[in-house]
Structures are given as structure tokens and as C-alpha cells.
Design a protein around this motif. Structure first.
Motif, PDB file in Angstrom:
ATOM      1  N   THR A  90       3.409  17.783 -12.871  1.00 42.41           N
ATOM      2  CA  THR A  90       3.267  19.244 -12.825  1.00 42.41           C
ATOM      3  C   THR A  90       4.384  19.933 -13.595  1.00 42.41           C
ATOM      4  N   SER A  91       5.590  19.270 -13.666  1.00 38.06           N
ATOM      5  CA  SER A  91       6.690  19.957 -14.359  1.00 38.06           C
ATOM      6  C   SER A  91       6.791  19.569 -15.838  1.00 38.06           C
ATOM      7  N   ILE A  92       5.904  18.678 -16.306  1.00 44.66           N
ATOM      8  CA  ILE A  92       5.996  18.274 -17.716  1.00 44.66           C
ATOM      9  C   ILE A  92       5.262  19.268 -18.615  1.00 44.66           C
ATOM     10  N   ASN A  93       5.953  19.724 -19.711  1.00 47.56           N
ATOM     11  CA  ASN A  93       5.219  20.655 -20.575  1.00 47.56           C
ATOM     12  C   ASN A  93       5.319  20.324 -22.063  1.00 47.56           C
ATOM     13  N   ASN A  94       5.664  19.061 -22.365  1.00 51.38           N
ATOM     14  CA  ASN A  94       5.520  18.652 -23.772  1.00 51.38           C
ATOM     15  C   ASN A  94       5.172  17.164 -23.865  1.00 51.38           C
ATOM     16  N   THR A  95       4.609  16.772 -25.008  1.00 43.39           N
ATOM     17  CA  THR A  95       4.059  15.419 -25.161  1.00 43.39           C
ATOM     18  C   THR A  95       5.160  14.355 -25.166  1.00 43.39           C
ATOM     19  N   GLN A  96       6.376  14.757 -25.577  1.00 47.62           N
ATOM     20  CA  GLN A  96       7.498  13.801 -25.600  1.00 47.62           C
ATOM     21  C   GLN A  96       7.825  13.351 -24.174  1.00 47.62           C
ATOM     22  N   GLU A  97       7.953  14.350 -23.254  1.00 48.80           N
ATOM     23  CA  GLU A  97       8.253  14.003 -21.850  1.00 48.80           C
ATOM     24  C   GLU A  97       7.108  13.191 -21.251  1.00 48.80           C
ATOM     25  N   LEU A  98       5.886  13.542 -21.644  1.00 47.47           N
ATOM     26  CA  LEU A  98       4.726  12.831 -21.096  1.00 47.47           C
ATOM     27  C   LEU A  98       4.759  11.361 -21.519  1.00 47.47           C
ATOM     28  N   SER A  99       5.120  11.147 -22.769  1.00 44.28           N
ATOM     29  CA  SER A  99       5.165   9.778 -23.259  1.00 44.28           C
ATOM     30  C   SER A  99       6.263   8.984 -22.550  1.00 44.28           C
ATOM     31  N   LYS A 156      -6.605   5.240 -12.449  1.00 45.45           N
ATOM     32  CA  LYS A 156      -6.575   6.663 -12.112  1.00 45.45           C
ATOM     33  C   LYS A 156      -5.416   7.359 -12.833  1.00 45.45           C
ATOM     34  N   LEU A 157      -4.221   6.718 -12.762  1.00 42.92           N
ATOM     35  CA  LEU A 157      -3.054   7.352 -13.392  1.00 42.92           C
ATOM     36  C   LEU A 157      -3.234   7.452 -14.902  1.00 42.92           C
ATOM     37  N   GLU A 158      -3.826   6.422 -15.516  1.00 44.20           N
ATOM     38  CA  GLU A 158      -4.057   6.480 -16.966  1.00 44.20           C
ATOM     39  C   GLU A 158      -4.942   7.677 -17.313  1.00 44.20           C
ATOM     40  N   GLN A 159      -5.976   7.871 -16.490  1.00 43.92           N
ATOM     41  CA  GLN A 159      -6.882   9.004 -16.752  1.00 43.92           C
ATOM     42  C   GLN A 159      -6.137  10.339 -16.639  1.00 43.92           C
ATOM     43  N   VAL A 160      -5.295  10.422 -15.572  1.00 42.06           N
ATOM     44  CA  VAL A 160      -4.566  11.674 -15.357  1.00 42.06           C
ATOM     45  C   VAL A 160      -3.618  11.946 -16.533  1.00 42.06           C
ATOM     46  N   LEU A 161      -2.922  10.875 -16.989  1.00 43.14           N
ATOM     47  CA  LEU A 161      -1.983  11.047 -18.104  1.00 43.14           C
ATOM     48  C   LEU A 161      -2.721  11.451 -19.387  1.00 43.14           C
ATOM     49  N   ASP A 162      -3.878  10.808 -19.627  1.00 43.78           N
ATOM     50  CA  ASP A 162      -4.656  11.142 -20.830  1.00 43.78           C
ATOM     51  C   ASP A 162      -5.098  12.605 -20.806  1.00 43.78           C
ATOM     52  N   GLN A 163      -5.550  13.026 -19.627  1.00 43.44           N
ATOM     53  CA  GLN A 163      -6.016  14.410 -19.502  1.00 43.44           C
ATOM     54  C   GLN A 163      -4.877  15.395 -19.790  1.00 43.44           C
ATOM     55  N   LYS A 164      -3.695  15.052 -19.219  1.00 44.11           N
ATOM     56  CA  LYS A 164      -2.528  15.932 -19.415  1.00 44.11           C
ATOM     57  C   LYS A 164      -2.188  16.008 -20.910  1.00 44.11           C
ATOM     58  N   ASN A 165      -2.280  14.851 -21.572  1.00 48.41           N
ATOM     59  CA  ASN A 165      -1.986  14.822 -23.008  1.00 48.41           C
ATOM     60  C   ASN A 165      -2.938  15.744 -23.773  1.00 48.41           C
ATOM     61  N   GLN A 202       0.842  -1.208   0.000  1.00 44.76           N
ATOM     62  CA  GLN A 202       0.000   0.000   0.000  1.00 44.76           C
ATOM     63  C   GLN A 202       0.878   1.258   0.000  1.00 44.76           C
ATOM     64  N   ASN A 203       1.980   1.184   0.843  1.00 42.22           N
ATOM     65  CA  ASN A 203       2.872   2.345   0.915  1.00 42.22           C
ATOM     66  C   ASN A 203       3.535   2.621  -0.427  1.00 42.22           C
ATOM     67  N   ASN A 204       4.004   1.501  -1.056  1.00 43.02           N
ATOM     68  CA  ASN A 204       4.644   1.652  -2.384  1.00 43.02           C
ATOM     69  C   ASN A 204       3.723   2.359  -3.355  1.00 43.02           C
ATOM     70  N   LEU A 205       2.463   1.919  -3.349  1.00 42.67           N
ATOM     71  CA  LEU A 205       1.502   2.484  -4.302  1.00 42.67           C
ATOM     72  C   LEU A 205       1.262   3.964  -4.006  1.00 42.67           C
ATOM     73  N   ALA A 206       1.170   4.285  -2.729  1.00 40.84           N
ATOM     74  CA  ALA A 206       0.927   5.686  -2.368  1.00 40.84           C
ATOM     75  C   ALA A 206       2.099   6.557  -2.822  1.00 40.84           C
ATOM     76  N   ASP A 207       3.371   6.047  -2.588  1.00 42.71           N
ATOM     77  CA  ASP A 207       4.553   6.805  -3.020  1.00 42.71           C
ATOM     78  C   ASP A 207       4.547   7.007  -4.535  1.00 42.71           C
ATOM     79  N   LEU A 208       4.238   5.912  -5.213  1.00 44.95           N
ATOM     80  CA  LEU A 208       4.241   5.979  -6.677  1.00 44.95           C
ATOM     81  C   LEU A 208       3.250   7.021  -7.180  1.00 44.95           C
ATOM     82  N   GLU A 209       2.081   7.033  -6.574  1.00 44.52           N
ATOM     83  CA  GLU A 209       1.052   7.996  -6.990  1.00 44.52           C
ATOM     84  C   GLU A 209       1.541   9.425  -6.765  1.00 44.52           C
ATOM     85  N   LYS A 210       2.110   9.638  -5.568  1.00 41.69           N
ATOM     86  CA  LYS A 210       2.541  10.995  -5.239  1.00 41.69           C
ATOM     87  C   LYS A 210       3.650  11.466  -6.200  1.00 41.69           C
TER      88      LYS A 210
END
Ligand code: FA5
Length: 327
Positions: free
Chosen positions: A17-26, A67-76, A2-10
Motif C-alpha cells: 500500500t505504501s509503494i508508489n514506484n516501480t523501483q520499490e516494487l521490484s 496469489k502474491l505474484e498476481q498482486v505484484l503484477d497488478q500493482k506494476n 501456516q502462521n508464517n505464511l499468514a504473517d508473510l501475506e499480511k
């Protein structure tokens, strides 16, 4: 876990927040969800847990993955919209940047046209060495040492003391090389650079390009040579051009001819040709009472001069863009 997952999410949300192009996002998506991604590895390790832990761990991990997939898609989506918004602010009324367009050298254009015509006439294109043995450039072409015909081809020797190797003076050595390794019927065209140690003038360069023709078969006659050269000239210079075939001498053909084209009121010699000498046919291992053939060697720069109406051959290789950009 559970802790691992929480760290990974954070960590992931922080990085986002610091990503500003699609290459870095990918790249981030691969780090997380790729074949060896951090979350993928966690999901894979669930199988090793006790049965009672497995169920809960599976639920939590899969929920995080979703959840993370949704967040990444939204950012894209956000990044792509931002890029489009930028494009829309492009001012198309500003003057463009000048980008000169390159093109092929006139000699390359001429050579390609010549080879297209020859292919249509039934010739296959092959190439041979530019650094050649003197035996192929001269002796096997019936030009022994001290033969006056050697004077026609002033030579760049690789080693002046040795005189066994040179920069070829013509493409004719490939007649011999090709016959040594092939059986008739033969129809080949051999393009390539040749070198002659001579003073340059309006019609002579020390480096020139030639295309050799060789046709060997049963019953080839001078009429076939004439027909081929006339059709070639018609396709290159047009049907109203004037060409002349006159007799000439080359030790490797009998009879020998040369073809000239009328250019600015004068005859410009563009190629040597003739019926392959029977001794050369025999030396290749063919029976000269059965096989005959013709050969020709044409100068590409001379043909380009006549086609483009250039009066000095030296213009082609001085690399003056004012000249070259006209083609
Ligand atoms: C030869 O080179 C013979 N090998 C041609 C040949 C092949 C004859 C097969 C018979 C059978 P010649 O030296 O004439 O011949 O050159 C042939 C062509 O190359 C000339 O007609 C000319 O178009 C071109 N040429 C020759 N020397 C130069 C030069 N210095 N600069 C530009 N073009 C040249």
C-alpha cells in the motif's frame, strides 16, 4: 508454517500500500521471491518436512506464491499506467530548457584528422613519455651538451642542478626509443605534448603538440619523404594549397628540411624533417648501408592555425568560449 505464511501475506500486502514506484516494487519482489527471498526460503524448507505434512504445506505455499505474484503484477500495471498518465499531461508547447552541446577542442579535432590521414598513409600511432631523459631529448639525437643547437630548444628542467631529466622539447626522442626496441621496417606516428621555456608570441606557445613521423626501411630516399609530405599537405590543406619544402638544419637528420604552408600571404613553418642521420641508424643497431629512413616533426597548433585561419596561436589555450564555440 501456516502462521508464517499468514504473517508473510499480511506484511507484503501492508508494504504494497505504501509503494508508489516501480523501483520499490521490484525491490519488494526480490525480497519475497528472489533467490534468497522469504517465500523462496519457505518453499525450499518444505522438503525437510514429514511426508504427511509436506503435501499440505506445498499446496498452501504454492497458492500463496501464485496469489502474491498476481498482486505484484497488478500493482506494476497500475504504477506504469499512472506514469503514462503523468507523461500525457506534459505540455509540449512550453519553452524547452537550454542545454549547451559540448564539442571537441579545435586542436583535438585537428590532431585526430592528422592521425587519420597518417594511418591511411601506412603509419601506426604510438606514444612516448612527456617527462624525458636529457639523453634521449638531446645526446642520442646528436645534440651533445654545449652544442649550439641546444639553444633552439629552451628547456624546463625537472631539477635545474641535475639536468638529466626534463619536459621533452619535441617528440623526436621517440625516434630513438622506438628504434631501440623494434626492428625495421618501421612506420610510426607519435603524437604528444612538448614544452619549451620561451616567450610566447603569435606563432609560439610554451606548450605545443607535435606529431613525429619515423619511417625506416631498405631503400627509403628523400623522394619518399617529399612524396609523403606532399600527399599529407594535400589531404590536410586541400589540393589548391601552396606548400614549400626548403632546406634546414637538425643535428639528427642529413639532409634536413622544413615544410611551410602559405597562410595569409606569408609562409608559416609547420614542420621540420629530413633523412635520419646514418650515425643514428647505426646506434640503433641497424646497418646504415642497408637501411635508410626519414623523420619529421610537425606542430599541431600551427597546422590548426592554417586550417582554421586563426592568426594568433595563443587563442587556442586561453579557453575563451567565444573563440572555442566557433569550431
Ligand atoms: C623540432 O622540434 C624537430 N624535432 C623536428 C624534426 C623531427 C626535424 C624529425 C627533423 C626530423 P622545430 O623546433 O622546428 O623542430 O619544431 C617543429 C615544429 O613544431 C615547428 O615547425 C612548428 O610547427 C612547431 N613548433 C615549434 N616550436 C613551437 C612553439 N613554440 N609553439 C608552437 N609550435 C611550435
Amino acid at each position: 508454517m501456516q502462521n508464517n505464511l499468514a504473517d508473510l501475506e499480511k506484511n507484503t500486502l501492508d508494504k504494497l500500500t505504501s509503494i508508489n514506484n516501480t523501483q520499490e516494487l521490484s525491490e519488494l519482489r526480490t525480497q519475497l521471491l528472489g533467490r534468497n527471498g522469504e517465500l523462496t526460503q519457505i518453499l525450499r524448507s518444505i522438503g525437510d518436512l514429514d511426508a504427511n505434512e509436506r503435501k499440505l504445506a506445498g499446496q498452501v505455499s504454492n497458492a500463496l506464491k501464485k496469489k502474491l505474484e498476481q498482486v505484484l503484477d497488478q500493482k506494476n500495471t497500475d504504477l506504469v499506467s499512472a506514469q503514462l498518465a503523468n507523461l500525457e499531461s506534459l505540455d509540449v508547447s512550453l519553452p524547452g530548457k537550454y542545454k549547451p552541446i559540448g564539442r571537441l577542442h579545435p586542436i583535438t579535432q585537428t590532431l585526430r584528422h592528422i592521425l587519420d590521414v597518417l594511418r591511411r598513409l601506412g603509419f601506426t600511432v604510438v606514444e612516448g613519455p612527456e617527462v624525458e631523459l636529457s639523453a634521449y631529448n638531446f645526446d642520442k639525437l646528436r645534440i651533445p651538451e654545449n652544442h649550439p643547437a641546444r639553444d633552439m630548444w629552451d628547456t624546463f628542467w625537472i631539477d635545474k642542478e641535475d639536468e638529466s631529466m626534463l619536459l621533452r622539447t619535441h617528440t623526436s626522442p621517440m625516434q630513438i626509443r622506438y628504434m631501440e626496441t623494434h626492428e625495421p621496417p618501421i612506420r610510426v606516428a607519435v603524437p604528444g605534448r612538448c614544452y619549451r621555456y620561451e616567450a610566447t608570441d603569435m606563432t609560439h606557445e610554451w606548450m605545443l603538440q607535435q606529431v613525429e613521423l619515423l619511417a625506416i626501411d631498405k631503400g627509403i630516399s628523400l623522394a619518399d619523404l617529399k612524396g609523403t609530405l606532399h600527399e599529407f599537405a594535400r589531404q590536410i590543406f586541400g589540393s589548391d594549397s601552396e606548400v614549400m619544402l626548403r632546406n634546414s638544419y637538425f643535428p639528427f637528420v642529413e639532409p634536413g628540411v622544413e615544410l611551410a604552408v602559405k597562410f595569409r600571404g606569408k609562409w608559416l613553418e609547420i614542420m621540420g624533417a629530413g633523412m635520419v642521420h646514418p650515425e643514428i641508424i647505426e646506434n640503433a643497431g641497424y646497418d646504415s648501408s642497408v637501411y635508410t629512413g626519414f623523420a619529421a616533426g610537425m606542430g599541431i597548433e600551427r597546422i590548426a592555425m592554417a586550417v582554421y585561419e586563426v592568426d594568433d596561436i595563443r587563442h587556442f589555450y586561453t579557453n575563451d568560449l567565444r573563440f572555442l564555440s566557433q569550431f
